[in-house]
Design an enzyme around this catalytic site. Structure first.
Site, short mmCIF file in Angstrom:
data_model
loop_
_atom_site.label_atom_id
_atom_site.label_comp_id
_atom_site.label_asym_id
_atom_site.label_seq_id
_atom_site.Cartn_x
_atom_site.Cartn_y
_atom_site.Cartn_z
N ASP A 1 3.28 -4.68 8.03
CA ASP A 1 2.05 -3.89 7.93
C ASP A 1 0.88 -4.87 8.04
O ASP A 1 0.57 -5.60 7.10
CB ASP A 1 2.05 -3.15 6.58
CG ASP A 1 0.72 -2.50 6.27
OD1 ASP A 1 -0.23 -2.66 7.06
OD2 ASP A 1 0.62 -1.83 5.23
N LYS B 1 -10.19 -0.92 10.67
CA LYS B 1 -10.33 -2.09 9.79
C LYS B 1 -10.71 -3.33 10.59
O LYS B 1 -10.94 -4.39 10.02
CB LYS B 1 -9.03 -2.32 9.02
CG LYS B 1 -8.77 -1.19 8.01
CD LYS B 1 -7.68 -1.56 7.05
CE LYS B 1 -7.13 -0.35 6.31
NZ LYS B 1 -7.95 0.06 5.18
N HIS C 1 0.88 -1.18 0.00
CA HIS C 1 0.00 0.00 0.00
C HIS C 1 0.92 1.23 0.00
O HIS C 1 2.03 1.19 0.53
CB HIS C 1 -0.82 -0.06 1.29
CG HIS C 1 -1.91 0.94 1.42
ND1 HIS C 1 -1.68 2.25 1.77
CD2 HIS C 1 -3.26 0.83 1.27
CE1 HIS C 1 -2.84 2.90 1.83
NE2 HIS C 1 -3.81 2.06 1.52
N GLN D 1 -4.31 -5.38 6.91
CA GLN D 1 -5.29 -6.29 6.30
C GLN D 1 -5.24 -7.69 6.90
O GLN D 1 -5.97 -8.58 6.46
CB GLN D 1 -5.06 -6.39 4.78
CG GLN D 1 -5.26 -5.09 4.04
CD GLN D 1 -6.72 -4.62 4.05
OE1 GLN D 1 -7.65 -5.40 4.31
NE2 GLN D 1 -6.94 -3.35 3.77
N CYS E 1 -4.76 2.39 -3.72
CA CYS E 1 -3.54 2.92 -3.08
C CYS E 1 -2.36 1.97 -3.27
O CYS E 1 -1.55 1.78 -2.36
CB CYS E 1 -3.73 3.19 -1.59
SG CYS E 1 -4.90 4.49 -1.25
N1 PLP Z 1 -1.62 -0.82 4.65
C1 PLP Z 1 -2.55 -1.58 4.06
C2 PLP Z 1 -2.17 -2.95 3.57
C3 PLP Z 1 -3.84 -1.09 3.90
O1 PLP Z 1 -4.76 -1.85 3.29
C4 PLP Z 1 -4.15 0.20 4.38
C5 PLP Z 1 -5.49 0.76 4.17
O2 PLP Z 1 -6.21 0.39 3.27
C6 PLP Z 1 -3.15 0.93 5.00
C7 PLP Z 1 -1.90 0.40 5.11
C8 PLP Z 1 -3.42 2.30 5.54
O3 PLP Z 1 -4.26 2.23 6.65
P1 PLP Z 1 -4.80 3.57 7.32
O4 PLP Z 1 -5.38 4.40 6.22
O5 PLP Z 1 -5.83 3.10 8.30
O6 PLP Z 1 -3.65 4.23 7.98
#
Ligand code: PLP
Length: 408
Positions: free
Chosen positions: A199, A225, A122, A202, A364
């Site tokens: 990270d 999430k 992401h 998900q 993203c």
């Molecule tokens: N990393 C992953 C794999 C994501 O799917 C997301 C959000 O869709 C993020 C990071 C960013 O999360 P946040 O916008 O809650 O900071």
């Protein structure tokens, strides 16, 4: 196994109608809906417990402080961290990664060093490293993804050099659903004495996470999430690493003492929590974790796998060639696809008119889109409150849209 109809009653928003159609919410990878207990916790916090924390001698301040620290212990227990001070509350995954990127770069990175990420990240796990790379002349190396949507682990192993200082990869891809072999990723990095950030945005909503067992150095995720509130998330860091990193932001709470000559920083976790924290959000976050634990992560995972299998079959049997992006052996409940040459945006717009919420676009993850040679996908992502009947309605909706948009 799960009483889905009873569970759905916990989520009042699922009873909504949009354009006079029952809402079918398949955008859970973007954010999940909130059960009543979470919403009530926020209400109760503001009605009955609100006072600024850690500073007051009075009753309410102490009650709010205890609730916030109890929430920290809940997060600690949920991911099986060793100490509660290894949990730092942040605004979410994005802020947590920025915190590590910025402070790790300050403490440990210098010109010529390398950070390894992957092609399925992401933007939140790309751009913070690029910002540090630009400022410090650091190289960002990228693990490629194969045609099934799995990381090329041989290429990963070959990326290590004397200059590698950190690995930062997603546990689960938000586009492909791929569950990456994080045990192997971490063990390989540790063989090179390189720490790892995972990270988990998900992953945490879909499987049991045990940071001790993983032996991961940093693990980050967002409350929204996993059925919790927006604007809060967690950074887990091993004590030994958090102790070595400098503060991220300056301000109240993160200090032990301040004078114009010298400021002494507070101990963990407060060193990284400058300013008034989101102590209402933290308690609602903990409530969300208690809620999913009440259902059971194993049962959630099994049911979501069933939904994924069912939806994949349905999409594959459409009367049009369908390309599914993400065919890893181990996937979470994310289904990204393109039907014929129908533009993902058109598909999403027309499904919306039928009350079906999916996500379209690059999610993203533009570098991944470039690697796949596409602009975007339609993404349906499932949570344990979704049903097979909703998937049937989704498949019918897809048929209708396909008929509308293809000339036969
Ligand atoms: N990393 C992953 C794999 C994501 O799917 C997301 C959000 O869709 C993020 C990071 C960013 O999360 P946040 O916008 O809650 O900071």
């Amino acid at each position: 196994m799960l009483d889905i109809q009873a569970i759905r009653k916990d989520f009042p928003i699922l009873g909504l109608k949009v354009y006079d159609k029952p809402l079918i919410y398949f955008d859970n990878a973007a954010t999940t809906q909130k059960p009543t207990v979470v919403v009530e916790k926020i209400r109760d916090g503001y009605y009955n417990v609100n006072a600024n924390i850690h500073r007051g001698v009075h009753f309410l301040s102490q009650a709010a402080t205890e609730a916030h620290e109890e929430a920290r212990r809940k997060v600690q227990q949920f991911i099986n961290a060793r100490y509660s001070h290894e949990i730092i509350f942040t605004r979410g995954t994005t802020e947590a990664i920025n915190l590590v990127a910025s402070t790790f770069a300050d403490a440990f990175l210098s010109s010529g060093d390398e950070v390894i990420i992957s092609a399925m990240e992401h933007h939140s796990n790309i751009v913070p490293w690029q910002i540090q790379a630009a400022g410090k002349d650091i190289a960002v190396k990228v693990v490629p993804v194969d045609e099934k949507g799995e990381l090329c682990m041989d290429a990963y192993r070959r990326l290590f050099s004397e200059k590698t200082k950190l690995v930062a990869v997603a546990h689960v891809s938000n586009v492909l659903g791929t569950v990456n072999p994080v045990e192997d990723i971490i063990a390989t990095a540790h063989n090179h004495n390189v720490p790892v950030l995972i990270d988990g945005a998900q992953a945490v909503p879909h499987m049991r996470i045990d940071v001790e067992r993983l032996d991961v150095d940093f693990y980050v995720f967002s409350a929204h999430k996993i059925y919790g509130p927006t604007g809060i998330g967690a950074l887990y860091g091993k004590e030994e690493w958090l102790d070595k990193l400098p503060p991220y932001q300056g301000g109240g709470e993160m200090i032990a003492s301040v004078s114009f000559e010298k400021t002494v920083f507070n101990e963990l976790p407060f060193k990284f929590e400058a300013g008034t924290p989101d102590y209402i959000g933290s308690t609602a976050f903990a409530e969300a974790l208690r809620y999913v634990e009440g259902i059971g992560m194993e049962r959630i995972a099994a049911y979501e796998q069933e939904l994924l299998r069912y939806a994949t079959e349905k999409v594959q049997s459409l009367d049009i060639p369908v390309r599914i992006f993400g065919r890893a052996g181990h996937k979470s409940s994310v289904l990204s696809f393109l039907a014929g040459d129908i533009h993902h945006y058109d598909m999403g717009m027309l499904l919306d008119r039928l009350g079906i919420a999916v996500r379209t676009g690059h999610h993203c993850a533009q570098p991944l889109m470039q690697a796949l040679g596409i602009e975007g996908t339609v993404r349906a992502s499932f949570a344990f409150y979704n049903t097979k009947e909703e998937i049937d309605a989704f498949a019918d909706g897809l048929e209708r849209v396909i008929k509308m948009l293809t000339k036969r």
